[in-house]
Structure formats: C-alpha cells, structure tokens
Design a protein around this motif. Structure first.
Motif, mmCIF file in Angstrom:
data_model
loop_
_atom_site.group_PDB
_atom_site.id
_atom_site.type_symbol
_atom_site.label_atom_id
_atom_site.label_comp_id
_atom_site.label_asym_id
_atom_site.label_seq_id
_atom_site.Cartn_x
_atom_site.Cartn_y
_atom_site.Cartn_z
ATOM 1 N N PHE A 1 2.633 3.564 6.637
ATOM 2 C CA PHE A 1 2.549 4.897 7.245
ATOM 3 C C PHE A 1 3.879 5.260 7.902
ATOM 4 C CE2 PHE A 1 1.890 7.789 10.726
ATOM 5 C CZ PHE A 1 1.195 8.808 10.108
ATOM 6 N N GLU A 2 4.460 4.324 8.646
ATOM 7 C CA GLU A 2 5.729 4.597 9.324
ATOM 8 C C GLU A 2 6.852 4.865 8.325
ATOM 9 O OE1 GLU A 2 6.018 1.181 11.903
ATOM 10 O OE2 GLU A 2 4.748 2.122 13.437
ATOM 11 N N ALA A 3 6.867 4.159 7.200
ATOM 12 C CA ALA A 3 7.889 4.400 6.171
ATOM 13 C C ALA A 3 7.729 5.797 5.572
ATOM 14 C CB ALA A 3 7.798 3.333 5.078
ATOM 15 N N ILE A 4 6.493 6.207 5.312
ATOM 16 C CA ILE A 4 6.235 7.551 4.786
ATOM 17 C C ILE A 4 6.685 8.595 5.804
ATOM 18 C CG2 ILE A 4 4.399 9.194 4.189
ATOM 19 C CD1 ILE A 4 2.878 6.691 3.047
ATOM 20 N N GLU A 5 6.355 8.360 7.052
ATOM 21 C CA GLU A 5 6.681 9.303 8.123
ATOM 22 C C GLU A 5 8.199 9.490 8.279
ATOM 23 O OE1 GLU A 5 4.344 9.926 12.243
ATOM 24 O OE2 GLU A 5 5.356 8.004 12.055
ATOM 25 N N ARG A 6 8.974 8.416 8.068
ATOM 26 C CA ARG A 6 10.440 8.478 8.224
ATOM 27 C C ARG A 6 11.145 9.116 7.041
ATOM 28 N NH1 ARG A 6 9.734 3.122 9.834
ATOM 29 N NH2 ARG A 6 10.398 2.413 7.786
ATOM 30 N N PRO B 1 12.201 11.726 4.414
ATOM 31 C CA PRO B 1 12.130 13.186 4.286
ATOM 32 C C PRO B 1 11.575 13.656 2.936
ATOM 33 C CG PRO B 1 14.404 12.437 4.125
ATOM 34 C CD PRO B 1 13.581 11.235 4.504
ATOM 35 N N ASN B 2 11.506 12.759 1.953
ATOM 36 C CA ASN B 2 10.946 13.129 0.649
ATOM 37 C C ASN B 2 9.466 12.782 0.515
ATOM 38 O OD1 ASN B 2 13.195 14.346 -0.602
ATOM 39 N ND2 ASN B 2 14.112 12.328 -0.868
ATOM 40 N N GLN B 3 8.837 12.435 1.614
ATOM 41 C CA GLN B 3 7.417 12.073 1.617
ATOM 42 C C GLN B 3 6.642 12.984 2.557
ATOM 43 O OE1 GLN B 3 6.074 9.528 -0.164
ATOM 44 N NE2 GLN B 3 8.003 8.690 -0.867
ATOM 45 N N CYS C 1 -3.720 13.338 0.544
ATOM 46 C CA CYS C 1 -2.845 13.362 -0.630
ATOM 47 C C CYS C 1 -1.427 13.042 -0.164
ATOM 48 C CB CYS C 1 -2.861 14.739 -1.293
ATOM 49 S SG CYS C 1 -1.742 14.899 -2.709
ATOM 50 N N GLN C 2 -0.790 12.084 -0.844
ATOM 51 C CA GLN C 2 0.611 11.789 -0.573
ATOM 52 C C GLN C 2 1.458 12.548 -1.581
ATOM 53 O OE1 GLN C 2 1.666 7.658 -0.300
ATOM 54 N NE2 GLN C 2 3.864 8.105 -0.362
ATOM 55 N N ILE C 3 2.454 13.262 -1.087
ATOM 56 C CA ILE C 3 3.363 14.043 -1.920
ATOM 57 C C ILE C 3 4.744 13.402 -1.813
ATOM 58 C CG2 ILE C 3 4.374 16.315 -2.325
ATOM 59 C CD1 ILE C 3 1.970 17.405 -0.555
ATOM 60 N N THR C 4 5.280 12.972 -2.942
ATOM 61 C CA THR C 4 6.614 12.378 -2.982
ATOM 62 C C THR C 4 7.511 13.284 -3.805
ATOM 63 O OG1 THR C 4 5.692 10.149 -2.860
ATOM 64 C CG2 THR C 4 7.963 10.348 -3.651
ATOM 65 N N LEU C 5 8.597 13.723 -3.221
ATOM 66 C CA LEU C 5 9.563 14.569 -3.925
ATOM 67 C C LEU C 5 10.634 13.677 -4.544
ATOM 68 C CD1 LEU C 5 9.904 17.364 -1.247
ATOM 69 C CD2 LEU C 5 8.541 17.409 -3.344
ATOM 70 N N ALA D 1 7.200 24.893 -1.936
ATOM 71 C CA ALA D 1 8.009 25.257 -0.766
ATOM 72 C C ALA D 1 9.138 24.258 -0.530
ATOM 73 C CB ALA D 1 7.114 25.352 0.473
ATOM 74 N N SER D 2 8.962 23.031 -1.033
ATOM 75 C CA SER D 2 9.983 21.993 -0.892
ATOM 76 C C SER D 2 10.964 21.988 -2.054
ATOM 77 C CB SER D 2 9.304 20.620 -0.780
ATOM 78 O OG SER D 2 8.464 20.582 0.354
#
Length: 151
Positions: free
Chosen positions: A44-49, A51-53, A68-72, A114-115
């Motif tokens: 969770f902390e890695a996702i939170e840090r 910017p592409n997540q 839903c996890q969104i990865t750019l 939007a991203s």
C-alpha cells in the motif's frame, strides 16, 4: 446505491484485502486472516508513493465496497500513448449486481483519461466468465492473449 469514489487510505486495507480474497482464486492467494500484515502495508505504501499509481475505492455508508488499482505506463507504441492498467478490480459481495462495478470502471477510466492515458487494458483469469462478459459489455475487447510467470 449511493457510492462515492476516492483514493484509498491505509484504513481501507482490511476491506480491500477482504474483497481480494472473496472468491476461490483470491481465497487461495490472499492472507485475509491478517489484512494488516506487513506485506500488505508495504505494498500500500509503495502504491501511495508512486505518482503513476492510483488505488481507488468505492464507498457507501457501510465503508469501502469496491476497489481498482490504476497503473499508468508511458509507452512508445501507439504513437507514444500512455496505458492505464486496471488491476485488482473487485466489488464487495454485498454490492454485486447493483451497478457498483460499472460505476467503478467508468470512474477508473475517467481518472485514466484525466491522467493522459490513451488506452485502458486489464487482464482477467480465464475462469472468470461472468467478469469477461461484464468487461465486454462495457466496451473492452478480448484482443490479446496474456502470459504470466511467478518470480
């Protein structure tokens, strides 16, 4: 059903892990007995840090009910298009069949657009026939064959 979407917070981990474990595939691979285990907190902390997540949850009066996890992923193909990978798409059992999943995916695609994403893609286990029909109803096309390898 009244649902609002927001970025997940650490306090959502128990509900998210419960949703991930709430089917035969997830039950075999998740540690739902300890949703605050260090591996979930680290992830969770890695996702939170990153910017592409984005980890998006749906929420109603009873708490988090969808995720839903969104990865750019910036890319060169498709004229340099950014891809939005949609993963860990789940709706709590108490909310299935009420339109929450459709609203979640439409919200995720709005976030992706939007991203700057030009394409959204997802994978789904072959055994999830109902999910495949759902994704196709929303406009996703079963255009590729995916491969995975445990590392």
């Amino acid at each position: 059903m009244d649902v609002r979407f927001r970025d997940a917070v650490r306090g959502d981990l128990p509900a998210i892990v419960a949703m991930l474990a709430d089917d035969p595939l997830g039950a075999a691979r998740e540690s739902s007995q300890d949703p605050l285990a260090s591996h979930y907190v680290r992830a969770f902390e890695a996702i939170e840090r990153d910017p592409n997540q984005r980890l998006v949850v749906g929420e109603d009066a009873q708490g988090a009910n969808a995720v839903c996890q969104i990865t750019l992923v910036p890319g060169l193909s498709r004229n340099g298009a950014t891809r939005a990978l949609l993963e860990s798409i789940r709706v709590a059992g108490r909310c299935r069949g009420q339109g929450v999943g459709e609203r979640l995916l439409r919200h995720a695609m709005d976030v992706a657009r939007a991203s700057g994403a030009g394409i959204a893609q997802l994978t789904s286990d072959r055994s999830r026939g109902d999910a495949h029909r759902f994704y196709q109803r929303l406009g996703f096309e079963p255009s590729h064959v995916g491969f995975k390898m445990q590392l």
